[in-house]
Design a protein around this motif. Structure first.
Motif, PDB file in Angstrom:
ATOM      1  N   PHE A   1       0.837  -1.199   0.000  1.00 25.27           N
ATOM      2  CA  PHE A   1       0.000   0.000   0.000  1.00 25.27           C
ATOM      3  C   PHE A   1       0.869   1.244   0.000  1.00 25.27           C
ATOM      4  N   ASP A   2       0.368   2.300  -0.624  1.00 29.62           N
ATOM      5  CA  ASP A   2       0.949   3.636  -0.493  1.00 29.62           C
ATOM      6  C   ASP A   2       0.020   4.434   0.405  1.00 29.62           C
ATOM      7  N   HIS A   3       0.611   5.156   1.332  1.00 33.24           N
ATOM      8  CA  HIS A   3      -0.146   6.035   2.226  1.00 33.24           C
ATOM      9  C   HIS A   3       0.140   7.470   1.794  1.00 33.24           C
ATOM     10  N   ASN A   4      -0.922   8.174   1.437  1.00 34.67           N
ATOM     11  CA  ASN A   4      -0.779   9.561   1.010  1.00 34.67           C
ATOM     12  C   ASN A   4      -1.426  10.476   2.041  1.00 34.67           C
ATOM     13  N   ALA A   5      -0.624  11.380   2.580  1.00 36.43           N
ATOM     14  CA  ALA A   5      -1.128  12.393   3.503  1.00 36.43           C
ATOM     15  C   ALA A   5      -0.910  13.752   2.848  1.00 36.43           C
ATOM     16  N   LYS A   6      -1.828  14.665   3.058  1.00 36.13           N
ATOM     17  CA  LYS A   6      -1.742  15.983   2.427  1.00 36.13           C
ATOM     18  C   LYS A   6      -0.429  16.671   2.778  1.00 36.13           C
ATOM     19  N   GLY A   7       0.241  17.149   1.732  1.00 38.26           N
ATOM     20  CA  GLY A   7       1.461  17.912   1.933  1.00 38.26           C
ATOM     21  C   GLY A   7       2.691  17.086   2.264  1.00 38.26           C
ATOM     22  N   GLN A   8       2.577  15.758   2.219  1.00 35.34           N
ATOM     23  CA  GLN A   8       3.719  14.901   2.541  1.00 35.34           C
ATOM     24  C   GLN A   8       3.928  13.890   1.416  1.00 35.34           C
ATOM     25  N   PRO A   9       5.168  13.441   1.240  1.00 36.38           N
ATOM     26  CA  PRO A   9       5.397  12.414   0.224  1.00 36.38           C
ATOM     27  C   PRO A   9       4.738  11.094   0.645  1.00 36.38           C
ATOM     28  N   SER A  10       4.387  10.283  -0.344  1.00 34.50           N
ATOM     29  CA  SER A  10       3.737   9.010  -0.025  1.00 34.50           C
ATOM     30  C   SER A  10       4.724   8.059   0.648  1.00 34.50           C
ATOM     31  N   THR A  11       4.175   7.208   1.482  1.00 31.51           N
ATOM     32  CA  THR A  11       4.960   6.219   2.227  1.00 31.51           C
ATOM     33  C   THR A  11       4.457   4.841   1.858  1.00 31.51           C
ATOM     34  N   ARG A  12       5.366   3.914   1.652  1.00 34.24           N
ATOM     35  CA  ARG A  12       5.012   2.543   1.291  1.00 34.24           C
ATOM     36  C   ARG A  12       4.892   1.703   2.551  1.00 34.24           C
ATOM     37  N   PHE A  13       3.805   0.910   2.633  1.00 35.50           N
ATOM     38  CA  PHE A  13       3.589  -0.007   3.743  1.00 35.50           C
ATOM     39  C   PHE A  13       3.275  -1.387   3.197  1.00 35.50           C
ATOM     40  N   VAL A  14       3.619  -2.388   3.980  1.00 31.57           N
ATOM     41  CA  VAL A  14       3.330  -3.776   3.637  1.00 31.57           C
ATOM     42  C   VAL A  14       2.583  -4.397   4.806  1.00 31.57           C
ATOM     43  N   VAL A  15       1.487  -5.084   4.491  1.00 25.04           N
ATOM     44  CA  VAL A  15       0.734  -5.822   5.498  1.00 25.04           C
ATOM     45  C   VAL A  15       0.827  -7.290   5.111  1.00 25.04           C
TER      46      VAL A  15
END
Length: 116
Positions: free
Chosen positions: A19-33
């Motif tokens: 998954f990519d996590h997108n928060a306003k004003g921040q670069p996306s972060t990759r997560f694995v579940v």
């Protein structure tokens, strides 16, 4: 918070959902579940439900500010299955017809052939 499912990888008996996590004003972060495939079989959960369940797990972990590895556990699937069973029971209760009644026959009619 926005999560975007990117697909999965298979590592032996584990499926790794990306998954990519997108928060306003921040670069996306990759997560694995990760989840052990045997848990899907054990709890009779379809493998196609994996991305949704893992996204829900990741969202809950991020809301609770949990760091480290993210894993869909046996307990997570137990909660999901019990919730699904409760919803099914509610739907079944709504579908149930009222008590069955025999049709009313006019008096004097023979029950076998409907003749007087």
């Amino acid at each position: 918070m926005e999560l975007r499912y990117l697909g999965f990888d298979q590592a032996k008996n584990k499926r790794l959902y990306n998954f990519d996590h997108n928060a306003k004003g921040q670069p996306s972060t990759r997560f694995v579940v990760s989840v052990d495939i045997a848990l899907f079989l054990k709890h009779h959960v379809g493998i196609q439900e994996g991305p949704t369940l893992c996204a829900q797990k990741l969202a809950a972990d991020l809301e609770a500010d949990r760091q480290g590895d993210h894993e869909l556990s046996n307990e997570d699937l137990l909660v999901y299955v019990s919730g699904r069973a409760a919803k099914e029971a509610q739907r079944a209760a709504l579908r149930r017809p009222g008590p069955h009644r025999r049709p009313v026959r006019p008096s004097g009619m023979d029950k076998r052939d409907g003749q007087v």
